[in-house]
Design an enzyme around this catalytic site. Structure first.
Site, PDB file in Angstrom:
ATOM      1  N   ASP A  59       0.854  -1.184  -0.121  1.00 52.94           N
ATOM      2  CA  ASP A  59       0.096   0.042   0.069  1.00 52.94           C
ATOM      3  C   ASP A  59       0.921   1.087  -0.059  1.00 52.94           C
ATOM      4  O   ASP A  59       2.165   1.255   0.509  1.00 52.94           O
ATOM      5  CB  ASP A  59      -0.698  -0.002   1.326  1.00 52.94           C
ATOM      6  CG  ASP A  59      -2.021   0.761   0.808  1.00 52.94           C
ATOM      7  OD1 ASP A  59      -2.014   1.916  -0.017  1.00 52.94           O
ATOM      8  OD2 ASP A  59      -3.110   0.799   1.960  1.00 52.94           O
TER       9      ASP A  59
HETATM   10  C1  BGC Z   1      -5.029   3.403  -0.115  1.00 53.13           C
HETATM   11  C2  BGC Z   1      -4.841   2.674  -1.287  1.00 53.13           C
HETATM   12  C3  BGC Z   1      -4.687   3.016  -2.495  1.00 53.13           C
HETATM   13  C4  BGC Z   1      -3.401   3.818  -2.481  1.00 53.13           C
HETATM   14  C5  BGC Z   1      -2.935   4.533  -3.818  1.00 53.13           C
HETATM   15  C6  BGC Z   1      -3.623   4.187  -0.028  1.00 53.13           C
HETATM   16  O1  BGC Z   1      -3.592   5.480   0.884  1.00 53.13           O
HETATM   17  O2  BGC Z   1      -4.923   2.620   1.137  1.00 53.13           O
HETATM   18  O3  BGC Z   1      -6.396   1.886  -1.377  1.00 53.13           O
HETATM   19  O4  BGC Z   1      -4.813   2.397  -3.580  1.00 53.13           O
HETATM   20  O5  BGC Z   1      -3.263   4.814  -1.493  1.00 53.13           O
HETATM   21  O6  BGC Z   1      -3.722   5.809  -3.949  1.00 53.13           O
END
Ligand code: BGC
Length: 775
Positions: free
Chosen positions: A233
């Site tokens: 993530d």
């Molecule tokens: C989120 C993800 C997301 C990623 C990219 C993170 O903060 O938890 O779900 O895909 O950011 O934007």
């Protein structure tokens, strides 16, 4: 850039530095390229219910400003569709838009379990149940990937809150992880083979998910056979080398100059085997190849068709919670006035905030759609009634709304949560609708009892303080850019509601099983309710709820009949199947869809089990008077629990209760089923109690043999002492060796243990290997 050869064939030609660079992105949304060898960078983009592609020139960290894309119903809505075919179609449309934008991987679906109604990202998740989350998550992945675009199944694992999400340790016991928090991921991986899995931010039992070898390697790849790439993530990596060793292939966004340097240093110092790095690089190259291999022509996107799909999908997700006196659908006559009340009818709320926020291609407004759809000479009059960004009651707005309600034949109040109440990044602290909305509703009901409520919210809301004022309640969730059109279709009967609750609506927040353990403190959140999440907990505690898991009404009605079961195969052969059928008839006067739900309970289990668990479901489409035979199937896994002594799925033979119904508390047909299964190995040892030895047939026989009988034929020592047995029967057998006159000396016990271990070794060699979920 043209790829001369398959990227995966170039591993041996890469320098150590190039390999390190490939394990990190090159910027916020791209993997790294190796120009020298013609390895291109590929682009990834959010998100689960619509594409959020930041244009190259944009501020990539910002949430808004992405290229326009269709905003489909969010996951809380799609979860309520209980319709994998529909979700697959939405996934396909999302995949087409991604392809047309040159995006290789869409960062979704998110299938984390809705453990608490308070989780700020509940609008992005599907259900409180792992079977429903897994089936729908798999469907979304299939839809996206059939377009030649990868999906990213997220957030793996146990990311069930936003509070302290980058640091908190989810303390979850082994059985609960397996049965609740991992099961949906397992199903989606097995059935849909996502190109990528995204690890979560949090720790799981003390270890960051990004560094969790057991999660990323032992289970995901070793047990479930995942053959894709694990991406972090965004910002989840804290120690790049430890993450690489645990099985995390790609760090996003890249910690340039830090993570790559750390990898190089570790390899050169011999702290990280180069083979581990090679494995991760090979997976990155495989992803590049997968993205390049799509043989389909570049996607042509018909945005009108996608908007129409978004509208149709939204109608399939709405849940009709109640409908007293058949108030809905509205049947206005010429000359009638429909009072549409609520700022949300004019200023729609249709998605949540954070990384999933889509820049929609257009937005339907319910008020306009209703006006366009009512018959001639029907007036759709509007009053805002309340302000969205305040909880204070505006007396002027309320008075205008009441006046309008007074002169209307019927009132439709659009209520819901303001955007500020629910978002990625923080959890809610309560589950109430804004006070100005509920206060207004009471006044409207005093004025005009023909009152329907249309709800727009991503997380569930409490109903007990206002529901009595409404004859009908239609829960529309955050249903995407066409939510307004869908609401008009549903209110006027052009569409028939067929969504079902994918999570329980409790009477009060305090009733939720996680209540005492959410969101934790001091860096830890203890999943104290164990497997009793959602309806599993409400049912075990026999708690009343506002509306149960699986509930949803229709404008027609359905009758269930003729439940049959047919058992074939045997658990010990790994081929047990229970075929379940029933017949469902549309007994009303309009076309509609019913979700037939199959629940299983094991009332005589030796471990605590939920009263019932959803194991299969089917959505059937029926004309008036039409009957369908619904066929569902159960395997041994569906009857099993995760044993923490055997560390495996375990089917305990005996009687199971099967029920099919229209919700978890509206079971229409039930039956019992006797399943024969080999007895569970008892695993007896020196610390097993006397009672445990006696409960096991072989252990008991060996024990009786060792202790012997007296002249009258009675067992000697403790085995013949009925008075003492209840008092010391729960002592470990080794402890009893020191007690005189029981017949259990150390040599006797050692002999018993030798005999029993020989037996267990034999039994283990005969057990069939446990198998992952079949696709
Ligand atoms: C989120 C993800 C997301 C990623 C990219 C993170 O903060 O938890 O779900 O895909 O950011 O934007």
């Amino acid at each position: 850039m043209k790829i001369p050869r398959k990227a995966s064939s170039l591993l041996a030609e890469l320098t150590l530095e190039e390999k390190a660079s490939l394990c990190l992105g090159s910027d916020f949304w791209h993997t790294a390229a190796v120009e020298r060898l013609g390895i291109p960078a590929i682009m990834v983009a959010d998100g689960p219910h619509g594409l959020r592609k930041q244009p190259d020139e944009a501020d990539h960290v910002a949430i808004s400003g992405s290229v326009p894309a269709t905003c489909f119903p969010t996951a809380c809505a799609l979860g309520s569709s209980w319709d994998p075919q529909l979700v697959r179609r939405v996934g396909a449309a999302l995949g087409r838009e991604a392809r047309a934008q040159g995006v290789a991987v869409v960062l979704g679906p998110g299938i984390n379990i809705k453990r608490s109604p308070l989780c700020g990202r509940n609008f992005e998740y599907l259900s409180e149940d792992p079977a429903l989350s897994g089936v729908l998550g798999a469907a979304m992945i299939q839809g996206v990937q059939r377009q030649g675009v990868g999906a990213s199944l997220k957030h793996y694992a146990a990311n069930n809150q936003e509070t302290d999400r980058l640091r908190v340790s989810a303390e979850v016991d082994e059985r609960t992880l397996r049965e609740i928090y991992l099961a949906g991921f397992e199903r989606a991986v097995a059935q849909a083979r996502p190109w990528t899995v995204m690890c979560s931010y949090n720790k799981v039992n003390g270890v960051h998910a990004s560094q969790h070898a057991w999660l990323l390697s032992t289970i995901l790849r070793g047990e479930w056979g995942f053959d894709g790439l694990v991406v972090s993530d965004w910002g989840a990596v804290h120690d790049r080398v430890a993450a690489l060793a645990a099985g995390l292939d790609l760090e996003m966004p890249p910690n340039l100059g830090v993570s790559d340097a750390a990898i190089l240093t570790a390899v050169r110092a011999g702290r990280l085997e180069e083979g581990v790095l090679d494995t991760a690089v090979a997976r990155v190259l495989q992803l590049v190849d997968r993205a390049a291999a799509s043989t389909q022509p570049a996607a042509v996107v018909d945005l009108d068709a996608h908007h129409a799909l978004a509208r149709a999908a939204a109608t399939q997700c709405a849940v009709l919670l109640k409908n007293q006196d058949h108030l809905l659908p509205l049947r206005p006559n010429a000359g009638d006035t429909i009072a549409v009340i609520g700022e949300l009818a004019r200023t729609p709320r249709y998605q949540g905030a954070g990384s999933s926020q889509v820049n929609p291609t257009r937005v339907d407004v319910a008020l306009d759609e209703l006006r366009a759809a009512v018959p001639d000479q029907v007036e759709v009059a509007f009053a805002a009634g309340y302000g969205i960004d305040t909880t204070d009651g505006d007396q002027q707005l309320a008075a205008e709304a009441v006046a309008l309600a007074r002169r209307a034949e019927v009132v439709v109040a659009f209520l819901g949560l303001p955007a500020a109440d629910e978002s990625e990044g923080f959890d809610r602290t309560h589950m109430d609708l804004p006070a100005n909305q509920t206060a207004l509703l009471a006044r409207l009901a005093d004025t005009n009892p023909n009152l329907a409520v249309v709800l727009a919210n991503g997380s569930v809301v409490r109903l007990t303080d206002w529901e009595q004022h409404a004859k009908a309640v239609l829960e529309c969730w955050l249903s995407g850019q066409a939510a307004g059109g869908a609401a008009a279709d549903l209110l006027l009967g052009a569409a028939n509601p067929c969504g079902r609750l994918a999570e329980t609506l409790p009477l009060r927040l305090e009733d939720n099983p996680s209540y005492l353990n959410f969101p934790g403190e001091a860096g830890h959140v203890r999943y104290g309710e164990g497997i009793f999440v959602g309806y599993r907990g409400y049912d075990a505690l026999d708690r009343q709820v506002s509306y149960p898991f699986g509930h949803g009404l229709s404008y027609t009605s359905f009758a269930y009949a003729d439940l049959t079961t047919n058992l074939t195969g045997r658990p010990q052969d790994g081929d047990l199947v229970v075929a379940v059928t029933c017949r469902v008839t549309n007994t009303g006067d309009r076309h509609g869809k019913e979700v037939v739900q199959l629940y299983v309970g094991d009332p005589q289990a030796s471990v605590a089990r939920p009263v019932r668990e959803l194991k299969a479901f089917a959505k059937v489409d029926l004309d008036p008077g039409e009957t369908a035979t619904v066929e569902l199937a159960l395997t041994a896994r569906d009857l099993s629990y995760w044993s923490t002594t055997l560390h495996d799925w375990t089917l305990e033979g005996g009687e199971f209760e099967l029920a099919v119904g229209a919700s978890s508390r509206d079971l229409r047909l039930t039956t019992t089923l006797d399943i024969a299964a080999p007895p569970l190995p008892a695993r007896l040892d020196a610390m097993s109690t006397l009672q445990e030895w006696l409960a096991d047939p072989t252990g008991s026989a060996l024990l009786h043999q060792a202790v012997g009988i007296d002249a009258t034929g009675r067992p000697k020592g403790i085995l013949g002492n009925q008075e003492l047995m209840p008092v010391i029967g729960n002592f470990p057998i080794s402890t009893l060796a020191a007690f005189p006159n029981l017949g259990l000396s150390h040599p006797v016990i050692n002999h018993l243990i030798d005999q029993v271990s020989a037996r267990e070794q034999l039994a283990t060699s005969e057990q069939p290997a446990s198998r992952p979920i079949e696709s």
